[in-house]
Design a protein around this motif. Structure first.
Motif, mmCIF file in Angstrom:
data_model
loop_
_atom_site.group_PDB
_atom_site.id
_atom_site.type_symbol
_atom_site.label_atom_id
_atom_site.label_comp_id
_atom_site.label_asym_id
_atom_site.label_seq_id
_atom_site.Cartn_x
_atom_site.Cartn_y
_atom_site.Cartn_z
ATOM 1 N N TYR A 139 -4.984 -3.384 26.402
ATOM 2 C CA TYR A 139 -5.136 -2.192 27.237
ATOM 3 C C TYR A 139 -6.458 -1.518 26.911
ATOM 4 N N PRO B 244 7.710 -2.760 27.164
ATOM 5 C CA PRO B 244 7.167 -1.461 27.576
ATOM 6 C C PRO B 244 6.993 -0.495 26.400
ATOM 7 N N ARG C 280 4.382 7.046 30.526
ATOM 8 C CA ARG C 280 5.045 6.263 31.565
ATOM 9 C C ARG C 280 4.256 4.990 31.792
ATOM 10 N N GLN C 281 4.976 3.893 31.937
ATOM 11 C CA GLN C 281 4.344 2.613 32.256
ATOM 12 C C GLN C 281 4.757 2.210 33.657
ATOM 13 N N ASP C 282 3.789 1.774 34.435
ATOM 14 C CA ASP C 282 4.034 1.297 35.787
ATOM 15 C C ASP C 282 3.247 0.005 35.954
ATOM 16 N N GLY C 283 3.933 -1.117 35.769
ATOM 17 C CA GLY C 283 3.241 -2.402 35.823
ATOM 18 C C GLY C 283 2.210 -2.484 34.717
ATOM 19 N N GLY C 284 0.964 -2.727 35.096
ATOM 20 C CA GLY C 284 -0.111 -2.857 34.125
ATOM 21 C C GLY C 284 -0.833 -1.559 33.821
ATOM 22 N N ASP D 160 -4.315 -9.208 28.287
ATOM 23 C CA ASP D 160 -3.101 -8.442 28.006
ATOM 24 C C ASP D 160 -3.308 -7.259 27.064
ATOM 25 N N LEU E 107 -5.318 0.696 31.472
ATOM 26 C CA LEU E 107 -5.007 -0.460 32.308
ATOM 27 C C LEU E 107 -4.951 -1.721 31.463
ATOM 28 N N ARG E 108 -3.973 -2.569 31.800
ATOM 29 C CA ARG E 108 -3.866 -3.862 31.112
ATOM 30 C C ARG E 108 -5.005 -4.752 31.594
#
Length: 141
Positions: free
Chosen positions: A125, A24, A91-95, A123, A118-119
């Protein structure tokens, strides 16, 4: 008006940051690098590089580099040519990564830009959205 630290210590080369993020913390650092490189591309009036950081959804809305670049220039002047900028909270939330960027616009007014990255399937962003709001004035000093 609050003072902001200039974090425009970007490399002068135009190497796109597409390295997959392992943790992360790495993902947030990658997001900051991507945002910084896109802002540098705007400062350099380089539509191709700026457009390279846009997600497929943004590219669908703006199918040409010129159209995307013109939209940013007209609607997001503080991002297009900032006086300076600094990274705030992330903040990271999943992808998905949400990254706050504090910007001093070309007119000297302060802004907060909230970027959504978005990822992608590889992989990496890409910038999927950006919301720009005037920064609230801080307490008088």
């Amino acid at each position: 008006m609050r003072a902001m630290t200039v974090l425009l210590a970007l490399c002068s080369c135009v190497s796109l940051s597409v390295v997959p993020a392992a943790s992360p913390e790495d993902a947030i650092l990658a997001a900051r690098e991507i945002i910084g490189q896109q802002i540098q591309a705007f400062l350099n009036d380089d539509p191709a590089t700026a457009y390279a950081f846009a997600s497929p959804a943004i590219r669908e809305k703006f199918p040409t580099e010129a159209g995307f670049f013109d939209m940013v220039r007209r609607q997001y002047a503080p991002v297009y040519h900032p006086g300076n900028f600094a990274f705030g909270r992330a903040r990271q939330d999943g992808g998905m990564i949400l990254q706050e960027v504090l910007i001093s616009g070309p007119d000297g007014k302060d802004w907060t830009a909230l970027y959504q990255l978005l990822r992608q399937p590889d992989d990496s962003y890409r910038i999927n959205a950006m919301h720009l709001v005037p920064a609230a004035p801080g307490p008088d000093i």
